[in-house]
Scaffold this motif. Sequence first.
Motif, PDB file in Angstrom:
ATOM      1  N   GLN A  43      85.642 -35.003  53.518  1.00  0.00           N
ATOM      2  CA  GLN A  43      84.328 -35.641  53.623  1.00  0.00           C
ATOM      3  C   GLN A  43      83.359 -35.078  52.573  1.00  0.00           C
TER       4      GLN A  43
ATOM      5  N   GLY B 140      77.848 -35.253  49.948  1.00  0.00           N
ATOM      6  CA  GLY B 140      79.062 -35.012  50.728  1.00  0.00           C
ATOM      7  C   GLY B 140      78.867 -33.903  51.747  1.00  0.00           C
TER       8      GLY B 140
ATOM      9  N   ASP C   1      77.070 -35.356  54.687  1.00  0.00           N
ATOM     10  CA  ASP C   1      77.988 -36.170  55.497  1.00  0.00           C
ATOM     11  C   ASP C   1      78.917 -35.284  56.335  1.00  0.00           C
TER      12      ASP C   1
ATOM     13  N   CYS D  15      82.037 -42.173  53.751  1.00  0.00           N
ATOM     14  CA  CYS D  15      80.594 -41.930  53.613  1.00  0.00           C
ATOM     15  C   CYS D  15      79.794 -43.228  53.695  1.00  0.00           C
ATOM     16  N   GLN D  16      80.445 -44.382  53.617  1.00  0.00           N
ATOM     17  CA  GLN D  16      79.736 -45.653  53.701  1.00  0.00           C
ATOM     18  C   GLN D  16      79.905 -46.308  55.065  1.00  0.00           C
TER      19      GLN D  16
ATOM     20  N   GLU E 105      84.650 -36.514  49.046  1.00  0.00           N
ATOM     21  CA  GLU E 105      85.076 -37.921  48.949  1.00  0.00           C
ATOM     22  C   GLU E 105      84.473 -38.644  47.737  1.00  0.00           C
ATOM     23  N   ARG E 106      83.180 -38.465  47.540  1.00  0.00           N
ATOM     24  CA  ARG E 106      82.526 -39.171  46.428  1.00  0.00           C
ATOM     25  C   ARG E 106      83.121 -38.732  45.087  1.00  0.00           C
TER      26      ARG E 106
ATOM     27  N   ARG F 174      68.300 -41.574  53.996  1.00  0.00           N
ATOM     28  CA  ARG F 174      69.055 -40.922  55.075  1.00  0.00           C
ATOM     29  C   ARG F 174      68.180 -40.556  56.278  1.00  0.00           C
TER      30      ARG F 174
END
Lengths: 201, 408
Positions: free
Chosen positions: B128, B268, B271, B152-153, B131-132, A150
């Motif tokens: 967000q 998450g 993100d 997220c991708q 989400e995962r 990241r």
Amino acid sequence: MKDSLTSSNYRDFRQRYEGVFGFFSPEGKKPLLVCLLSVEETKVNFMDVLGVSYHVNVNSGIPFDFLPIERKVVNIANDDILYACRKPARQWQRGVCAANTSIVSLCVPNRRLGVMFNLVAAVWNTSVPYAIAIQEFLAGMRKNVALDNRFSIIGESVYLYNTPIGSYESATLKVISLFKQEISDTIVRNNLKFKVEVINE
Amino acid sequence: MSETVRELIGHGDVRRIMLSDKVYKVTEASCSSPETIIGLELEIESWRGRAQEFQGFDFTEDGSLRNMGIEAISRPTKSKFVENLLSTFFKNFEITDGNYSERCSTHVHVNVLDFTLEQLASLALIYQVTERLLFGYVSPERKSNIFCVPWCQADSKLDLVSIITTGKWRELKAWSKYTALNLLAVTQRGTVEYRHLEGSCDVQHIMGWINLLGCLHNYAKETPVEKIKAVLLDINTSSAYDMFLQSVFGKHTSMLFTPDYRVDLEAGVIDAKLLFTKGLPTGENVLRRYVRAMEQAGLMPEANVMFQAGLRPEVVQEDDIVDDDDEREEEYTTMFAPVPVAIPTRPEVRMTPEMELQRDAVLDNLANTQRFFTPQRQANQELNAAVAGQPIQATTNAPRGVRPRNRW
């Protein structure tokens, strides 16, 4: 998603996978990153990143694995950082291709790179490992470094994916308060002696 | 800010098209949000039933399916009726697991007409973050499906929270339909569309999914954006992550537990924080200030600093999100439209006697030529006259063998 060419799925297979990148994964062997050059009724022609050509016959049952790339930043050998992510769009093709994947260089502003074999390979598995790139950065051999998938330091800026979140100067990272915790964790995980400060917002 | 989506998009009352409350029994006990209005799109293959309206379902063809695939679209209905609605539907059409392939999916539209823009921003944020975990509930292949790309991708060029909270919600029209949570539906139908769930006839599995979504919507409706932001800034311990999950999903939290759920939640949170970064002073802003100060002081900043401060920003990806070919065609049509050109008027010419003679000769010649075309012209005149109700006159100058036809 695994798929292989059969007599019955020739048209679908060609529409979905011709020209995309995927993994050739025969049972018991290490998956090989390949580009599917053409799909014929009798065989699939493909090549690996070194340019070696192969083909697999119809109904052989040997599958290709079509995985999307993960969103991440990676170090590559020429002191550049690549940022890869997926693109949501109406499309027929599966597997990694320009219709569903974006790869850009973070070190050259606004430079869009195509989805080319060497770049896809770099994003998948031939990038410089983070630990090695960090050592090169500390030794002054690199000016840009991705600390993990990241965060990256590019010149005097700190990035989260492709978003600038702070600055870097003489072993001090000044970041916006939102990411102080995360960047500190990354510094600790990499055993770096950087100081983390918060930019006055 | 306090305007609801209904007021903004000018959508009518959804209750007019809703399924009547009397059709199906209530299963309120297991519902996280029984009054939430939802709509379902069920993609089914090997369809043997007759495509007709069935107790609140409409049927349509879907080009992405095979083997007599259809898409059954439910009318808007309250969550508390959905379990009974689905059970009846699957039983009536004898739907089994054999009716589903990897091409099939189940899309859930959740009504947000009563949401304010701030509540919508809260929903985007909390989605967000989680989400995962939500992808952990559905089939693992869905994460790599090209018609259901996780936020997220992907790399959204839209600054979601600021778009929604500053009232620039129309920019959502540029949203891609093929993201896992499709916000394009907000501007079209006043709903958000969750595209995660695989094709399934397991009613309990679908109800579990609807309950999770109900929890998300309840939390978003009750929690202001600033509060969520404060929570995200504080959250940094395992117990804090667990408490946060509990506060959002309540008794349904256990459905989201996977071996890596804390790692997923941590990712998450990062993100979600990205959604706040626009407009904040970042490294480049700091550098720009530095460059400006140097210039004001009459000094030349270092070239590399100027380069860094100048045009380093996030990488512009103009066509990443646009997926509507029609819009692009329109854009190109406008781009290549012919430029209007002023046509010069012809100068007036004074006729001399010679010119008049010459003109008369040309006209006579033209009249002789037209004689050969007269039958068609005559026929057209007849037709026009007949339509206008006038008597038809016989022609006198038709060539031999050609007679005007009385068509009426």
